[in-house]
Design an enzyme around this catalytic site. Sequence first.
Site, PDB file in Angstrom:
ATOM      1  N   GLY A   1     -97.691  41.833  13.749  1.00 12.06           N
ATOM      2  CA  GLY A   1     -97.251  41.593  12.380  1.00 12.06           C
ATOM      3  C   GLY A   1     -95.775  41.245  12.368  1.00 12.06           C
TER       4      GLY A   1
ATOM      5  CG  ASP B   1     -92.281  49.314   1.222  1.00 10.16           C
ATOM      6  OD1 ASP B   1     -92.548  48.696   0.174  1.00 10.16           O
ATOM      7  OD2 ASP B   1     -92.010  48.734   2.289  1.00 10.16           O
TER       8      ASP B   1
ATOM      9  CE  LYS C   1     -95.055  46.292   1.530  1.00 13.15           C
ATOM     10  NZ  LYS C   1     -94.178  45.141   1.478  1.00 13.15           N
TER      11      LYS C   1
ATOM     12  CG  ASN D   1     -95.928  48.992   4.360  1.00  5.84           C
ATOM     13  OD1 ASN D   1     -95.882  48.093   5.212  1.00  5.84           O
ATOM     14  ND2 ASN D   1     -94.967  49.185   3.473  1.00  5.84           N
TER      15      ASN D   1
ATOM     16  CG  ASP E   1     -92.347  49.258   6.627  1.00  5.97           C
ATOM     17  OD1 ASP E   1     -91.235  49.728   6.954  1.00  5.97           O
ATOM     18  OD2 ASP E   1     -92.475  48.204   5.975  1.00  5.97           O
TER      19      ASP E   1
ATOM     20  CB  THR F   1     -93.064  45.765  -2.326  1.00  2.28           C
ATOM     21  OG1 THR F   1     -92.682  45.990  -0.969  1.00  2.28           O
ATOM     22  CG2 THR F   1     -93.822  44.471  -2.460  1.00  2.28           C
TER      23      THR F   1
HETATM   24  N1  LIG Z   1     -98.304  51.081  14.324  1.00  2.03           N
HETATM   25  C1  LIG Z   1     -98.788  49.857  14.115  1.00  2.03           C
HETATM   26  N2  LIG Z   1     -99.935  49.460  14.703  1.00  2.03           N
HETATM   27  C2  LIG Z   1    -100.417  48.204  14.487  1.00  2.03           C
HETATM   28  N3  LIG Z   1     -99.799  47.291  13.705  1.00  2.03           N
HETATM   29  C3  LIG Z   1     -98.664  47.635  13.103  1.00  2.03           C
HETATM   30  C4  LIG Z   1     -98.091  48.930  13.269  1.00  2.03           C
HETATM   31  N4  LIG Z   1     -96.956  48.995  12.526  1.00  2.03           N
HETATM   32  C5  LIG Z   1     -96.832  47.804  11.931  1.00  2.03           C
HETATM   33  N5  LIG Z   1     -97.853  46.971  12.269  1.00  2.03           N
HETATM   34  C6  LIG Z   1     -98.049  45.590  11.802  1.00  2.03           C
HETATM   35  O1  LIG Z   1     -96.786  44.952  11.663  1.00  2.03           O
HETATM   36  C7  LIG Z   1     -96.544  44.601  10.290  1.00  2.03           C
HETATM   37  C8  LIG Z   1     -95.054  44.737   9.983  1.00  2.03           C
HETATM   38  O2  LIG Z   1     -94.662  46.080  10.209  1.00  2.03           O
HETATM   39  P1  LIG Z   1     -93.619  46.807   9.263  1.00  2.03           P
HETATM   40  O3  LIG Z   1     -94.152  46.775   7.865  1.00  2.03           O
HETATM   41  O4  LIG Z   1     -93.286  48.123   9.836  1.00  2.03           O
HETATM   42  O5  LIG Z   1     -92.380  45.818   9.399  1.00  2.03           O
HETATM   43  P2  LIG Z   1     -91.239  45.555   8.345  1.00  2.03           P
HETATM   44  O6  LIG Z   1     -90.248  44.668   9.035  1.00  2.03           O
HETATM   45  O7  LIG Z   1     -90.700  46.831   7.815  1.00  2.03           O
HETATM   46  O8  LIG Z   1     -92.074  44.750   7.259  1.00  2.03           O
HETATM   47  P3  LIG Z   1     -91.762  44.461   5.714  1.00  2.03           P
HETATM   48  O9  LIG Z   1     -90.405  43.903   5.640  1.00  2.03           O
HETATM   49  O10 LIG Z   1     -92.820  43.464   5.307  1.00  2.03           O
HETATM   50  O11 LIG Z   1     -91.968  45.757   5.005  1.00  2.03           O
HETATM   51  C9  LIG Z   1     -97.457  45.549   9.496  1.00  2.03           C
HETATM   52  O12 LIG Z   1     -97.764  45.016   8.237  1.00  2.03           O
HETATM   53  C10 LIG Z   1     -98.680  45.608  10.419  1.00  2.03           C
HETATM   54  O13 LIG Z   1     -99.483  44.457  10.300  1.00  2.03           O
END
Ligand SMILES: Nc1ncnc2c1ncn2[C@@H]1O[C@H](COP(=O)(O)OP(=O)(O)OP(=O)(O)O)[C@@H](O)[C@H]1O
Length: 429
Positions: free
Chosen positions: A125, A241, A243, A246, A259, A276
Amino acid sequence: MPSLGGLLKKRRTKDSQTLASELPVSSEPNHSTVPDSHSHDSSEGASMQPAGSSQEPPQQSNNAASINNLINTPANASEAHGSAHHSNAGQAHAQQAHQQQPLKQERTTKGKYSQEDFLLQRTLGTGSFGRVHLVQSKHNHRFYAMKVLKKAQVVKMKQIEHTNDERRMLNRVRHPFLVTLWGTWQDSRNLYMVMDFVEGGELFSLLRKSQRFPNPVAKFYAAEVTLALEYLHSHQIIYRDLKPENLLLDRHGHLKITDFGFAKDVPDITWTLCGTPDYLAPEVVSSKGYNKSVDWWSLGILIFEMLCGFTPFWDSGSPVKIYENILRGKVKYPPYLHDDAVDLLSRLITADLTKRLGNLHGGPEDVKNHAWFAEVTWDRLARKDIDAPYIPPIRGGQGDASQYDKYPEETEHYGIEGEDAYGHLFPDF
Ligand SMILES: Nc1ncnc2c1ncn2[C@@H]1O[C@H](COP(=O)(O)OP(=O)(O)OP(=O)(O)O)[C@@H](O)[C@H]1O
């Protein structure tokens, strides 16, 4: 009724920018698997334990079933199973169990891991400041999710404090419905966080494929989120956060919240505008001080979105339009919603903090005791002893990332040493 074009495909980012590299959710039908009840989380040890590393064989698939058919199948819904029963004694036990769940001892991980310890695999992701990779430990050969945050981007977007908070909060929490952090480090360019790999994909993808969830399915996920919020709030942490993007599904179909980029240790009130757009509470939008009450508002938005397929204040125009709708506070409840659901939603999605459920004298118990949750046996749910309504079709065994969308891969090398202008800003990594 809002036009749902954009909403249906795009994940919502914290800053409401759409991700350039984001791919639309696949429209291919998914396949059902044999539900596995009585699943237990194998990732809750204090040492480096299997994260998403169950040794079970791949589950059987049923090629005929689409996700929508699957989750609409009464036999797969927890209510139709008769596996969720109302029990006041159970609620008391669950409350006790949550209060007994300790915060993790701070794990000293600094210097313990580095990029050298993991084999980098595909991207799972992307987010506002970097991406999350599937990685495999070179030592125990288990799979983990490695979140990579670009320091320069974090600094540019003024997220230093939030990023340090994310690490600190994740390191403190230990709960079956929260992702576990195993270690962090940094190099000259990036911050790294190694967590459980949660194999089943995002609830977001399941919801978009299903359009909306039947009442029992939404109830199951909402109940697991409620327990996680209860745990966080009992430790003075607000999540901020909530949604579907997450909320990840483990291989047995139970939720794990990931997240913690906006999670905050807040004994009383705070003022930061973050979250968000669709999910922001009016007290956040109007820059008033706020507290844990914002998570209960967001739970209302989440339940609404699960039951309806769209959020109540959504607007295709801009976040400003969404904020205006939030402040106006008018929610149109579609006629297909169950009366109990409307009652709960109207008590969560209310700007009046003296009326918002979860924020009242009874705390989370008021939410858990609401009629919409009447069938839920909270103590069994907390033990993951209630069948999930949908079992992700993870056929490839450990490290199967098929439930995640594909992203263009990062070409930058990780682990580069060199000039580091920002390292001192992230002392705990
Ligand atoms: N522990 C995990 N296992 C599998 N996939 C994960 C995990 N953590 C995050 N992801 C994937 O990665 C994506 C992005 O992670 P995360 O939301 O932590 O990043 P972020 O940079 O904080 O994103 P945003 O800015 O959109 O909130 C998640 O939506 C999910 O698809």
